[in-house]
Design a protein around this motif. Structure first.
Motif, PDB file in Angstrom:
ATOM      1  N   ASP A 198      38.668  -9.572 -55.611  1.00  0.00           N
ATOM      2  CA  ASP A 198      37.513  -8.862 -55.092  1.00  0.00           C
ATOM      3  C   ASP A 198      37.924  -7.434 -54.722  1.00  0.00           C
ATOM      4  O   ASP A 198      38.535  -7.200 -53.678  1.00  0.00           O
ATOM      5  N   TYR A 199      37.575  -6.471 -55.584  1.00  0.00           N
ATOM      6  CA  TYR A 199      37.947  -5.083 -55.359  1.00  0.00           C
ATOM      7  C   TYR A 199      37.363  -4.563 -54.039  1.00  0.00           C
ATOM      8  O   TYR A 199      38.040  -3.865 -53.291  1.00  0.00           O
ATOM      9  N   ALA A 200      36.125  -4.912 -53.740  1.00  0.00           N
ATOM     10  CA  ALA A 200      35.472  -4.422 -52.525  1.00  0.00           C
ATOM     11  C   ALA A 200      36.233  -4.877 -51.281  1.00  0.00           C
ATOM     12  O   ALA A 200      36.430  -4.101 -50.340  1.00  0.00           O
ATOM     13  N   ALA A 201      36.684  -6.122 -51.259  1.00  0.00           N
ATOM     14  CA  ALA A 201      37.442  -6.625 -50.111  1.00  0.00           C
ATOM     15  C   ALA A 201      38.790  -5.923 -50.011  1.00  0.00           C
ATOM     16  O   ALA A 201      39.247  -5.589 -48.920  1.00  0.00           O
ATOM     17  N   THR A 202      39.443  -5.695 -51.154  1.00  0.00           N
ATOM     18  CA  THR A 202      40.726  -4.998 -51.172  1.00  0.00           C
ATOM     19  C   THR A 202      40.558  -3.573 -50.662  1.00  0.00           C
ATOM     20  O   THR A 202      41.332  -3.093 -49.830  1.00  0.00           O
ATOM     21  N   PHE A 203      39.526  -2.896 -51.146  1.00  0.00           N
ATOM     22  CA  PHE A 203      39.264  -1.522 -50.727  1.00  0.00           C
ATOM     23  C   PHE A 203      38.968  -1.472 -49.233  1.00  0.00           C
ATOM     24  O   PHE A 203      39.497  -0.630 -48.504  1.00  0.00           O
ATOM     25  N   SER A 204      38.144  -2.385 -48.764  1.00  0.00           N
ATOM     26  CA  SER A 204      37.784  -2.435 -47.344  1.00  0.00           C
ATOM     27  C   SER A 204      39.021  -2.645 -46.474  1.00  0.00           C
ATOM     28  O   SER A 204      39.188  -1.987 -45.445  1.00  0.00           O
ATOM     29  N   ALA A 205      39.901  -3.544 -46.887  1.00  0.00           N
ATOM     30  CA  ALA A 205      41.130  -3.810 -46.130  1.00  0.00           C
ATOM     31  C   ALA A 205      42.036  -2.584 -46.117  1.00  0.00           C
ATOM     32  O   ALA A 205      42.630  -2.248 -45.088  1.00  0.00           O
ATOM     33  N   ALA A 206      42.132  -1.908 -47.250  1.00  0.00           N
ATOM     34  CA  ALA A 206      42.998  -0.730 -47.345  1.00  0.00           C
ATOM     35  C   ALA A 206      42.470   0.427 -46.502  1.00  0.00           C
ATOM     36  O   ALA A 206      43.251   1.238 -46.007  1.00  0.00           O
ATOM     37  N   MET A 207      41.176   0.505 -46.315  1.00  0.00           N
ATOM     38  CA  MET A 207      40.571   1.617 -45.583  1.00  0.00           C
ATOM     39  C   MET A 207      40.436   1.351 -44.085  1.00  0.00           C
ATOM     40  O   MET A 207      40.072   2.246 -43.330  1.00  0.00           O
ATOM     41  N   ARG A 208      40.746   0.151 -43.633  1.00  0.00           N
ATOM     42  CA  ARG A 208      40.565  -0.196 -42.221  1.00  0.00           C
ATOM     43  C   ARG A 208      41.358   0.739 -41.300  1.00  0.00           C
ATOM     44  O   ARG A 208      40.804   1.322 -40.373  1.00  0.00           O
ATOM     45  N   GLU A 209      42.656   0.875 -41.526  1.00  0.00           N
ATOM     46  CA  GLU A 209      43.474   1.730 -40.650  1.00  0.00           C
ATOM     47  C   GLU A 209      43.106   3.205 -40.781  1.00  0.00           C
ATOM     48  O   GLU A 209      42.956   3.889 -39.759  1.00  0.00           O
ATOM     49  N   PRO A 210      42.954   3.751 -41.997  1.00  0.00           N
ATOM     50  CA  PRO A 210      42.553   5.165 -42.095  1.00  0.00           C
ATOM     51  C   PRO A 210      41.235   5.454 -41.378  1.00  0.00           C
ATOM     52  O   PRO A 210      41.105   6.482 -40.702  1.00  0.00           O
ATOM     53  N   ASN A 211      40.274   4.563 -41.498  1.00  0.00           N
ATOM     54  CA  ASN A 211      38.994   4.778 -40.811  1.00  0.00           C
ATOM     55  C   ASN A 211      39.164   4.740 -39.301  1.00  0.00           C
ATOM     56  O   ASN A 211      38.535   5.514 -38.581  1.00  0.00           O
ATOM     57  N   LYS A 212      40.029   3.868 -38.817  1.00  0.00           N
ATOM     58  CA  LYS A 212      40.298   3.800 -37.374  1.00  0.00           C
ATOM     59  C   LYS A 212      40.923   5.113 -36.887  1.00  0.00           C
ATOM     60  O   LYS A 212      40.546   5.644 -35.841  1.00  0.00           O
ATOM     61  N   ILE A 213      41.877   5.634 -37.654  1.00  0.00           N
ATOM     62  CA  ILE A 213      42.529   6.901 -37.300  1.00  0.00           C
ATOM     63  C   ILE A 213      41.500   8.027 -37.239  1.00  0.00           C
ATOM     64  O   ILE A 213      41.484   8.832 -36.304  1.00  0.00           O
ATOM     65  N   LEU A 214      40.614   8.081 -38.224  1.00  0.00           N
ATOM     66  CA  LEU A 214      39.602   9.136 -38.254  1.00  0.00           C
ATOM     67  C   LEU A 214      38.563   8.954 -37.146  1.00  0.00           C
ATOM     68  O   LEU A 214      38.093   9.947 -36.571  1.00  0.00           O
ATOM     69  N   ASP A 215      38.217   7.713 -36.831  1.00  0.00           N
ATOM     70  CA  ASP A 215      37.291   7.459 -35.714  1.00  0.00           C
ATOM     71  C   ASP A 215      37.879   7.985 -34.409  1.00  0.00           C
ATOM     72  O   ASP A 215      37.183   8.620 -33.607  1.00  0.00           O
ATOM     73  N   GLU A 216      39.172   7.733 -34.199  1.00  0.00           N
ATOM     74  CA  GLU A 216      39.838   8.213 -32.977  1.00  0.00           C
ATOM     75  C   GLU A 216      39.869   9.745 -32.940  1.00  0.00           C
ATOM     76  O   GLU A 216      39.695  10.346 -31.877  1.00  0.00           O
ATOM     77  N   ALA A 217      40.069  10.376 -34.093  1.00  0.00           N
ATOM     78  CA  ALA A 217      40.074  11.844 -34.154  1.00  0.00           C
ATOM     79  C   ALA A 217      38.685  12.397 -33.828  1.00  0.00           C
ATOM     80  O   ALA A 217      38.558  13.370 -33.063  1.00  0.00           O
ATOM     81  N   ARG A 218      37.641  11.775 -34.379  1.00  0.00           N
ATOM     82  CA  ARG A 218      36.266  12.211 -34.081  1.00  0.00           C
ATOM     83  C   ARG A 218      35.972  12.059 -32.586  1.00  0.00           C
ATOM     84  O   ARG A 218      35.351  12.936 -31.973  1.00  0.00           O
ATOM     85  N   GLU A 219      36.424  10.955 -32.003  1.00  0.00           N
ATOM     86  CA  GLU A 219      36.199  10.712 -30.578  1.00  0.00           C
ATOM     87  C   GLU A 219      36.893  11.774 -29.730  1.00  0.00           C
ATOM     88  O   GLU A 219      36.311  12.303 -28.771  1.00  0.00           O
TER      89      GLU A 219
END
Length: 181
Positions: free
Chosen positions: A49-70
């Motif tokens: 499942d490419y979508a699940a793989t992509f979602s898992a790979a993007m979890r940490e980068p999105n968290k880092i960017l969320d913290e930067a936005r905050e």
């Protein structure tokens, strides 16, 4: 208006780079915070499942960017964010060209020390290929980089030049101190 790109990977040096970028934003700069996800992170042969793989790979980068936005929001500063796949230095250089950036801000060390040993640092590579100024933010003030290993022991000094025996030397030069003039 000055345009800055800051590279974030969640490490302490990259957070210091974000602080530097937010200082620029407080002076009116347009700041883009970027997290680069290594392209190989997306490949996982055990998942179909490419979508699940992509979602898992993007979890940490999105968290880092969320913290930067905050952090930017706490200071009431504008901050654009972007997660991109690719090799970090090359991706940042490409984005700098696309954004017509004046400056790329990176931390002195990232998270992956093994990669650094094998491939060299992102900041070093970026300094070589970036189309704009690269600001490398050092680790915390007052902290020092680890001391380099001590140099290898010095070779013993060479023995004094060999003397020509007085019986062989036909001159009265100083090379033959035993020979009288």
């Amino acid at each position: 208006m000055k345009k800055c790109i800051v590279c974030l990977d969640g490490s302490k040096p990259s957070l210091r780079a974000l602080d530097r970028a937010l200082e620029e934003a407080s002076r009116g700069a347009d700041v883009l915070a970027v997290t680069v996800v290594e392209a190989l992170t997306f490949f996982d042969a055990s998942r179909t499942d490419y979508a699940a793989t992509f979602s898992a790979a993007m979890r940490e980068p999105n968290k880092i960017l969320d913290e930067a936005r905050e952090l930017a929001a706490q200071q009431d500063l504008p901050l654009r964010t972007l997660a991109q796949p690719g090799r970090p230095a090359e991706t940042l250089a490409r984005l700098a060209r696309q954004e017509n950036a004046d400056e790329i801000i990176v931390g002195s060390r990232g998270k992956d020390e093994v990669e650094h040993l094998l491939l060299g640092s992102v900041s070093t590579r970026l300094v070589q290929i970036a189309p704009c100024t690269v600001v490398v933010v050092r680790q915390e003030e007052g902290a020092r980089a680890p001391a380099p290993p001590p140099p290898p022991p010095a070779a013993p000094p060479p023995e004094s030049s060999p003397r020509v025996p007085p019986s062989v030397c036909s001159t009265s030069r100083a090379c033959c101190p035993a020979k009288t003039r």
